[in-house]
Design an enzyme around this catalytic site. Structure first.
Site, PDB file in Angstrom:
ATOM      1  N   ARG A  46       0.158  -1.365  -0.634  1.00 16.52           N
ATOM      2  CA  ARG A  46      -0.078  -0.370   0.275  1.00 16.52           C
ATOM      3  C   ARG A  46       0.828   1.710   0.082  1.00 16.52           C
ATOM      4  NH1 ARG A  46      -2.317  -0.562   6.511  1.00 16.52           N
ATOM      5  NH2 ARG A  46       0.188  -0.035   7.037  1.00 16.52           N
ATOM      6  N   ASN A  73      -4.944   7.257   4.855  1.00 20.97           N
ATOM      7  CA  ASN A  73      -4.487   6.136   6.564  1.00 20.97           C
ATOM      8  C   ASN A  73      -2.562   6.391   6.335  1.00 20.97           C
ATOM      9  OD1 ASN A  73      -6.034   3.822   7.969  1.00 20.97           O
ATOM     10  ND2 ASN A  73      -3.515   3.346   7.309  1.00 20.97           N
ATOM     11  N   GLU A  74      -2.805   6.924   7.629  1.00 20.52           N
ATOM     12  CA  GLU A  74      -1.453   6.903   7.722  1.00 20.52           C
ATOM     13  C   GLU A  74      -1.154   7.871   6.793  1.00 20.52           C
ATOM     14  OE1 GLU A  74      -0.031   3.887   9.199  1.00 20.52           O
ATOM     15  OE2 GLU A  74      -0.907   4.249  11.404  1.00 20.52           O
ATOM     16  N   CYS A  81       5.042  15.797  -9.977  1.00 20.49           N
ATOM     17  CA  CYS A  81       5.796  16.015  -8.336  1.00 20.49           C
ATOM     18  C   CYS A  81       7.029  17.587  -8.869  1.00 20.49           C
ATOM     19  CB  CYS A  81       6.320  15.450  -7.720  1.00 20.49           C
ATOM     20  SG  CYS A  81       5.219  14.354  -6.852  1.00 20.49           S
ATOM     21  N   CYS A 140       8.356  12.290  -3.468  1.00 20.78           N
ATOM     22  CA  CYS A 140       7.890  11.919  -4.220  1.00 20.78           C
ATOM     23  C   CYS A 140       9.656  12.655  -5.896  1.00 20.78           C
ATOM     24  CB  CYS A 140       6.518  11.405  -4.735  1.00 20.78           C
ATOM     25  SG  CYS A 140       6.838  11.078  -6.503  1.00 20.78           S
ATOM     26  N   GLU A 192      -6.481   3.651  16.135  1.00 23.72           N
ATOM     27  CA  GLU A 192      -6.003   2.318  15.528  1.00 23.72           C
ATOM     28  C   GLU A 192      -5.502   2.444  16.965  1.00 23.72           C
ATOM     29  OE1 GLU A 192      -3.747   1.729  13.027  1.00 23.72           O
ATOM     30  OE2 GLU A 192      -4.621   2.392  10.936  1.00 23.72           O
ATOM     31  N   CYS A 241       8.721  11.869  -9.092  1.00 24.16           N
ATOM     32  CA  CYS A 241       8.106  11.793 -10.420  1.00 24.16           C
ATOM     33  C   CYS A 241       7.947  13.091 -11.262  1.00 24.16           C
ATOM     34  CB  CYS A 241       7.115  11.482 -10.032  1.00 24.16           C
ATOM     35  SG  CYS A 241       5.645  12.383  -9.484  1.00 24.16           S
ATOM     36  N   TRP A 269       5.805  -6.912   9.512  1.00 28.34           N
ATOM     37  CA  TRP A 269       7.380  -6.503   8.855  1.00 28.34           C
ATOM     38  C   TRP A 269       8.768  -6.507   9.823  1.00 28.34           C
ATOM     39  CZ3 TRP A 269       2.321  -4.016   8.139  1.00 28.34           C
ATOM     40  CH2 TRP A 269       1.951  -3.351   9.333  1.00 28.34           C
ATOM     41  N   CYS A 287       1.157   8.789  -5.608  1.00 28.16           N
ATOM     42  CA  CYS A 287       1.718  10.437  -5.682  1.00 28.16           C
ATOM     43  C   CYS A 287       0.645  10.930  -5.761  1.00 28.16           C
ATOM     44  CB  CYS A 287       2.765  10.428  -7.107  1.00 28.16           C
ATOM     45  SG  CYS A 287       2.753  12.064  -7.271  1.00 28.16           S
TER      46      CYS A 287
HETATM   47  C1  GLA Z   1      -1.081   0.848  10.954  1.00 28.62           C
HETATM   48  C2  GLA Z   1      -1.808   1.008   9.705  1.00 28.62           C
HETATM   49  C3  GLA Z   1      -2.670  -0.145   9.296  1.00 28.62           C
HETATM   50  C4  GLA Z   1      -2.670  -1.513  10.123  1.00 28.62           C
HETATM   51  C5  GLA Z   1      -1.224  -0.422  11.938  1.00 28.62           C
HETATM   52  C6  GLA Z   1      -0.672  -2.626  12.503  1.00 28.62           C
HETATM   53  O1  GLA Z   1      -1.808   1.594  12.034  1.00 28.62           O
HETATM   54  O2  GLA Z   1      -3.026   2.440   9.824  1.00 28.62           O
HETATM   55  O3  GLA Z   1      -4.002  -0.479   8.642  1.00 28.62           O
HETATM   56  O4  GLA Z   1      -1.502  -1.755   8.970  1.00 28.62           O
HETATM   57  O5  GLA Z   1      -0.695  -0.004  11.197  1.00 28.62           O
HETATM   58  O6  GLA Z   1       0.128  -2.662  11.345  1.00 28.62           O
END
Ligand code: GLA
Length: 649
Positions: free
Chosen positions: A103, A141-142, A153, A148, A299, A150, A308, A107
């Protein structure tokens, strides 16, 4: 205040949905976040949208009275999109497209990505904008402010620079590109920072690129906010942040969003050293400071992290519940555990959820149940209460970024220094906010502003006003070193702060791991390392001197009066106990509330509204702690337990 979970219906066989959601309702879940990675299911082929499955899940949740936070899925464009629009893939530091398959590879400046983002987000907003169950949106998300390289950019960065500098001549002058024949003679020569050895690049230029990268990401957020707002005028909107190497300027990111959200994965083993003991609290205070109001944990730790990296230790009894309560004690009003059940497939199968792979309601599940009961049935009185403190620690992305490519001394890290002060204040029992350097400081009595390495006039004026009005200000080494172009100033340090400090840096010694000592006027002695500003006092009084080396006897710590206020300057980094002792001294003639005999690792905070004041004590250690409060029976606080005292009753 609500407890919820993250759920990924697209990753589970449909036959599980109903039972999962029934269980969620039974255990006490009030909110569920959905869909932030589900683009390939929402738009399986270009222009063909399938919201049916999501409608079904949302209907099941609604039936149980569970609210929904809907994620926009732009973190994971589907493979067909990358295939058809290769410009949507970001490029790495060598100009190569990054490998797709996991994921976060889109860009933000790619014209195709922008177009497809607008379409999917608008479609979702149109479809769910009026849904009663959808109460909030999470953008992407995050998000990260990655660099970048490219074509899009590169072009955009050139335009950004043209707008900022007007001419190449001005830009060359500002960066000082005469160094090493780095002068640009044509805009086409300007490229984003390339290669791994970025500390060899021009620091003024790098700083600009960090700013540009963050702004690009912020624009991506604003673009999505506008798409949502076209169809949904009322639901709140947020995005979830985490702290990493490419964290964007979160003050700007959240500016137009409704509330701040943070992904909270505290370590599952309490470190032996006490330096990190308030680290969770530090991150939570930092999150609260983004919008200076209560926040969300999007979260929350539910089981052992892994994937990982090798799998971590499983959370000890009471940690899953306790860390959520700790966040509430620091201003969280909404906490969603990640995730409902550990994934059976995919890269993240060992990042454990509330339920393990076996789907059995085990120890952590029972703890989660107990959390839901505690928060929903017993802590309801905290609803609407907020945290107001008289002490603030100032944070700045500019400083953080500047040190990423120009480390000042071995072992010297911006965050570590901030944490030392935070740690010292936490031990006194006083409350502390962590806020942006440019915030309005009225209402605070003590401001701690470590390492204002890049000093803007705005910050100088802000702090000067604070001191003139009677505030106590703490400044440290590496302050006033640079101007906003990230160039050094030809002045005695701390540059524009010298009049406030009443002393100047005659010379400095980047101690790194070497040690010196500081002897305080009151007789105390502390080890110091990393950095030594050798100070020459002017109007300031000397509070501490170095005990060794050729600058033995020279000032290390000073105190000065300016206007109605006081400025302390700490020219070095000291051992942990110094920060506690020093803060106790600074608080002496203030109204900052402290607590005597507060055990190390027990965190005190106050949540209040007009009519109520509650003191919260959280035990962030793995031992039972004895709590002594004046005029009260002593009591014991179990590991990771929260105790609330009504101060008005
Ligand atoms: C991050 C992501 C989630 C998940 C968690 C745990 O916080 O936002 O999607 O991947 O890590 O790995």
């Amino acid at each position: 205040m609500k407890i919820g979970v993250n759920y990924y219906p697209e990753q589970w066989d449909k036959v599980l949905w109903k039972n999962d959601i029934t269980q969620m309702a039974e255990v006490g879940v009030k909110v569920v976040r959905l869909a932030e990675f589900a683009w390939s299911r929402l738009e399986p082929t270009e222009g063909v949208y399938d919201f049916g499955w999501l409608d079904e899940v949302i209907a099941l949740l609604e039936e149980k009275g569970i609210e929904v936070i809907l994620g926009t899925p732009t973190n994971c464009p589907p493979l067909w999109l990358y295939e058809k629009y290769p410009d949507a893939v970001m490029c790495d530091e060598y100009g190569n497209k990054v490998t797709i398959g996991i994921r976060g590879h889109r860009c933000y400046n790619s014209p195709s990505m922008i177009k497809k983002t607008k379409q999917i987000v608008s479609k979702m907003a149109e479809h769910y904008g009026k849904s009663k169950a959808v109460v909030s949106w999470q953008i992407d998300n995050e998000l990260e402010a990655y660099h970048c390289t490219c074509e899009a950019c590169t072009e955009k960065f050139r335009t950004w620079l043209k707008l900022k500098y007007g001419s190449l001549e001005q830009m060359n002058k500002t960066y000082g590109t005469a160094m090493w024949s780095g002068e640009y003679s044509d805009w086409s020569q300007v490229k984003p920072p390339m290669g791994k050895q970025q500390h060899w690049l021009n620091p003024g230029f790098l700083m600009d690129h960090y700013r540009f990268a963050s702004e690009s990401m912020e624009q991506f957020v604003r673009l999505q906010t506008a798409c949502i707002r076209e169809f949904d005028k009322t639901s709140s909107i947020t995005t979830n942040m985490y702290l990493g190497n490419m964290t964007p300027d979160f003050y700007n990111t959240f500016q137009d969003l409704s509330y701040a959200s943070y992904d909270n994965y505290p370590v599952t083993v309490i470190p032996d050293g006490k330096e990190e003991i308030y680290s969770h609290a530090f991150h939570l205070d930092l999150t609260r400071g983004i919008k200076r109001k209560n926040f969300c944990i999007m979260e929350e730790l539910s089981g052992a992290p892994g994937c990982w990296m090798p799998i971590c230790r499983t959370p000890k009894p009471n940690m899953v519940k306790g860390y959520a309560l700790q966040a509430i004690a620091r201003g969280a009003d909404l906490i969603l555990h990640f995730r409902w059940r550990s994934a059976m497939k995919g890269a993240e199968m060992f990042w454990h959820g509330i339920l393990d792979h076996n789907n059995v309601q085990g120890r952590r599940y029972q703890e989660f149940r107990s959390l839901c009961e505690t928060v929903h049935d017993q802590l309801g009185f905290l609803e609407g209460t907020v945290i107001k403190n008289k002490v603030a620690l100032l944070f700045s992305h500019e400083q953080d970024n500047a040190f990423k490519f120009q480390q000042q001394a071995q072992g010297f890290h911006y965050y570590s220094q901030l944490k030392l002060f935070h740690n010292g204040v936490m031990r006194t029992g006083a409350g502390i906010d962590i806020i942006n350097m440019t915030e309005d400081l009225s209402g605070y009595e003590v401001i701690i502003a470590p390492t204002i390495y890049i000093a803007s006039q705005k910050v100088v004026d802000n702090l000067t006003l604070f001191v003139e009005n009677g505030g106590k200000l703490i400044l440290t080494n590496r302050t006033g070193v640079k101007d906003e172009t990230n160039a050094c100033v030809m002045e005695n340090l701390p540059g524009p702060f010298a009049p406030l400090v009443g002393a100047y840096v005659e010379e400095y010694d980047a101690l790194g791991d070497s040690k010196n000592i500081v002897q305080m006027r009151n007789g105390n002695c502390y080890t110091c390392s990393q950095w030594a500003d050798i100070l020459q006092e002017d109007t300031a009084q000397v509070l501490g001197v170095y005990g060794e080396d050729f600058y033995k006897g020279k000032a290390a710590i000073t105190q000065n009066t300016y206007g109605k206020g006081t400025i302390y300057y700490i020219g070095t980094i000291l051992e942990r106990d110094f920060y506690y002792d020093f803060m106790m001294e600074v608080f002496r003639d203030t109204t900052v509330e402290r607590m005597e005999d507060l055990p190390d690792g027990v965190e005190r905070s106050i949540r209040e509204d007009l009519n109520h004041r509650y003191m919260l004590l959280f035990n962030n250690t793995s031992h039972i702690q004895k709590i002594n409060i004046v005029d009260q029976e002593p009591f014991e606080l179990q590991p990771f337990d929260l105790h609330v005292i009504d101060l008005r009753s």
